[in-house]
Design a protein around this motif. Structure first.
Motif, short mmCIF file in Angstrom:
data_model
loop_
_atom_site.label_atom_id
_atom_site.label_comp_id
_atom_site.label_asym_id
_atom_site.label_seq_id
_atom_site.Cartn_x
_atom_site.Cartn_y
_atom_site.Cartn_z
N ARG A 1 -92.95 32.04 19.59
CA ARG A 1 -92.28 30.73 19.58
C ARG A 1 -91.79 30.35 20.97
N ALA A 2 -91.29 31.33 21.70
CA ALA A 2 -90.79 31.05 23.05
C ALA A 2 -91.91 30.62 23.98
N VAL A 3 -93.06 31.30 23.92
CA VAL A 3 -94.19 30.95 24.77
C VAL A 3 -94.72 29.56 24.40
N ASN A 4 -94.87 29.31 23.10
CA ASN A 4 -95.36 27.99 22.66
C ASN A 4 -94.36 26.89 23.01
N ARG A 5 -93.07 27.23 23.01
CA ARG A 5 -92.04 26.26 23.43
C ARG A 5 -92.23 25.90 24.90
N LEU A 6 -92.54 26.89 25.72
CA LEU A 6 -92.79 26.60 27.13
C LEU A 6 -94.03 25.74 27.29
N ALA A 7 -95.06 26.00 26.48
CA ALA A 7 -96.27 25.17 26.51
C ALA A 7 -95.93 23.72 26.19
N ALA A 8 -95.03 23.51 25.22
CA ALA A 8 -94.63 22.15 24.84
C ALA A 8 -93.83 21.49 25.96
N THR B 1 -107.37 18.28 32.24
CA THR B 1 -106.51 19.38 32.65
C THR B 1 -106.65 20.54 31.68
N VAL B 2 -106.28 21.72 32.15
CA VAL B 2 -106.24 22.92 31.32
C VAL B 2 -105.11 23.77 31.87
N LEU B 3 -104.35 24.39 30.98
CA LEU B 3 -103.18 25.16 31.40
C LEU B 3 -102.94 26.32 30.45
N SER B 4 -102.21 27.31 30.93
CA SER B 4 -101.88 28.48 30.12
C SER B 4 -100.42 28.86 30.31
N ALA B 5 -99.59 28.52 29.33
CA ALA B 5 -98.19 28.96 29.34
C ALA B 5 -98.12 30.48 29.17
N THR B 6 -99.11 31.05 28.49
CA THR B 6 -99.15 32.50 28.31
C THR B 6 -99.32 33.22 29.64
N VAL C 1 -100.56 13.77 22.60
CA VAL C 1 -101.50 14.48 21.72
C VAL C 1 -101.26 15.99 21.75
N LEU C 2 -101.07 16.55 22.93
CA LEU C 2 -100.83 17.99 23.01
C LEU C 2 -99.50 18.36 22.37
N ARG C 3 -98.48 17.56 22.62
CA ARG C 3 -97.18 17.82 22.00
C ARG C 3 -97.28 17.77 20.48
N ALA C 4 -98.01 16.75 19.97
CA ALA C 4 -98.19 16.61 18.52
C ALA C 4 -98.96 17.81 17.96
N GLU D 1 -88.04 22.35 37.06
CA GLU D 1 -87.05 22.35 35.98
C GLU D 1 -87.66 22.82 34.66
N VAL D 2 -88.96 22.59 34.45
CA VAL D 2 -89.65 23.06 33.23
C VAL D 2 -89.64 24.58 33.17
N PHE D 3 -89.81 25.20 34.33
CA PHE D 3 -89.97 26.65 34.38
C PHE D 3 -88.69 27.37 34.79
N GLY D 4 -87.58 26.65 34.85
CA GLY D 4 -86.32 27.29 35.17
C GLY D 4 -86.22 27.77 36.60
#
Length: 388
Positions: free
Chosen positions: A7-14, A27-32, A230-233, A293-296
């Protein structure tokens, strides 16, 4: 993998998706790829920098490093997924032994002082850890670089049911008039597609199942919907926040974006889900400090003082943070990779025919995707296809 970590990783993705520019670019990205590095940084941070990293992580800083180690171990257990951590530092930078020991199976190196040789070594690590998908480390190494902490991730899966390839001329929308390479597939499993009502309007979600337990969810919003919405949804639907009405429950007509439900002649008795979607190959570079700010990382980038007493003897601040990412979706399967680094300066002849229900999905305009570990629902890679 623990549910709280997923949940924490997916929250960062959001959070990251919310910060994406609405400029219609691929674009392509990996919060993981980012989250474990933030966790290890938080483990060695103090003061406001630690607090901000903790907020971005969504877990207490004193639990984050252990959660990151468990996450990386969980990734290594997924067939077709590889991950690695690397740490390089100046020869005279004294590192805290407990912090270094907490990096799981990490490549540990020292810079030579030869910028060209050091660059080649880091690039070779990135290429080796991603099976050549990412050929270079995204951060620079120069005379100010004290330390580089990096992660690499590669994801490969083949489809349980391959597509067949063809070329299609698009009639409407932003791709109108173009003849593009499309992938086509038919199945009787109508529940592979669904529609959810989201904050961004109706969202069509197609699940393409991989043989390794990694699936790709294709996300089609309303015409004109942007990547952020769309990605957020899609992440909201994945997290259970928006109920999904599956294809076996669709009414006739057009129940969602890109969908058409009708009755057709068929050689078998089973219903049909027909899918047409573009193949794609994407690459992107992300400056993580553009959204610090997204990544602290707001305080941690202040070079006026040190923020990581748990990492090394000398004062350290984050001078650079970048990610290189790539993804490819074709007839046979899916492959994606990322390297993330922080630099501290610190398819028969017809016989009897039947009338059957058909659900047809055509994705012929910009769309999003999530590569998802089926069991844990961890998002490994996310992206937006603006130009097929």
């Amino acid at each position: 993998m623990r549910v709280s970590t997923v949940r924490a990783v997916n929250r960062l993705a959001a959070r990251w998706a919310d910060a994406l520019p609405s400029d219609g670019r691929d674009t392509v990205l990996s919060a993981t790829g980012v989250w474990p590095l933030l966790a290890f940084l938080a483990d060695g941070a103090a003061g406001p920098a630690r607090d901000e990293l903790e907020d971005a992580l969504g877990l207490p800083a004193d639990r984050a490093a252990e959660a990151a180690r468990q996450l990386l171990a969980g990734l290594a257990a997924i067939p077709g997924v590889a991950s690695a951590v690397g740490l390089w530092a100046r020869p005279d930078l004294e590192l805290r032994a407990p912090w270094v020991a907490g990096l799981p199976d990490a490549t540990l190196g020292r810079f030579t002082g030869d910028a060209s040789a050091d660059r080649k070594a880091l690039d070779a690590w990135a290429a080796a850890c991603t099976e050549g998908l990412i050929p270079a480390m995204p951060v620079t190494v120069d005379e100010e670089t004290e330390l580089v902490l990096a992660s690499a991730q590669a994801v490969r899966t083949t489809w349980l049911r391959p597509f067949w390839e063809g070329r299609t001329e698009v009639a409407h929308g932003p791709w109108a008039g173009r003849t593009l390479p499309f992938l086509h597939r038919t199945t009787s499993l109508l529940d592979r597609v669904g529609v959810a009502e989201t904050a961004a309007g109706p969202l069509t979600v197609l699940k393409v199942l991989g043989a390794t337990g990694v699936d790709v969810h294709l996300l089609l919003g309303t015409e004109g919907a942007g990547s952020t919405d769309v990605l957020r949804a899609g992440l909201d639907v994945l997290g259970g926040g928006r109920p999904l009405v599956t294809g076996d429950r669709f009414p006739s007509g057009a129940p969602g974006p890109g969908l058409r439900v009708d009755t057709v002649r068929s050689t078998g008795r089973d219903p049909r889900l027909s899918v047409s979607t573009p193949a794609f190959s994407l690459a992107a570079e992300h400056d993580l400090l553009a959204h610090r700010e997204v990544f602290g990382l707001t305080t941690a980038t202040d070079r006026g003082r040190g923020h990581f007493p748990g990492i090394g003897e000398e004062p350290l601040a984050i001078g650079e943070g970048r990610q290189s990412a790539t993804a490819r979706f074709d007839a046979e399967g899916f492959a994606a990779a990322s390297v993330t680094a922080f630099g501290a300066v610190g398819g028969a002849a017809p016989r009897t025919t039947y009338r059957v229900r058909r659900v047809a999905l055509t994705i012929d305009r910009p769309f999003g995707f999530l590569a998802v570990h089926r069991t844990s629902r961890l998002v490994l890679t996310a992206g937006w296809v603006a130009r097929a």
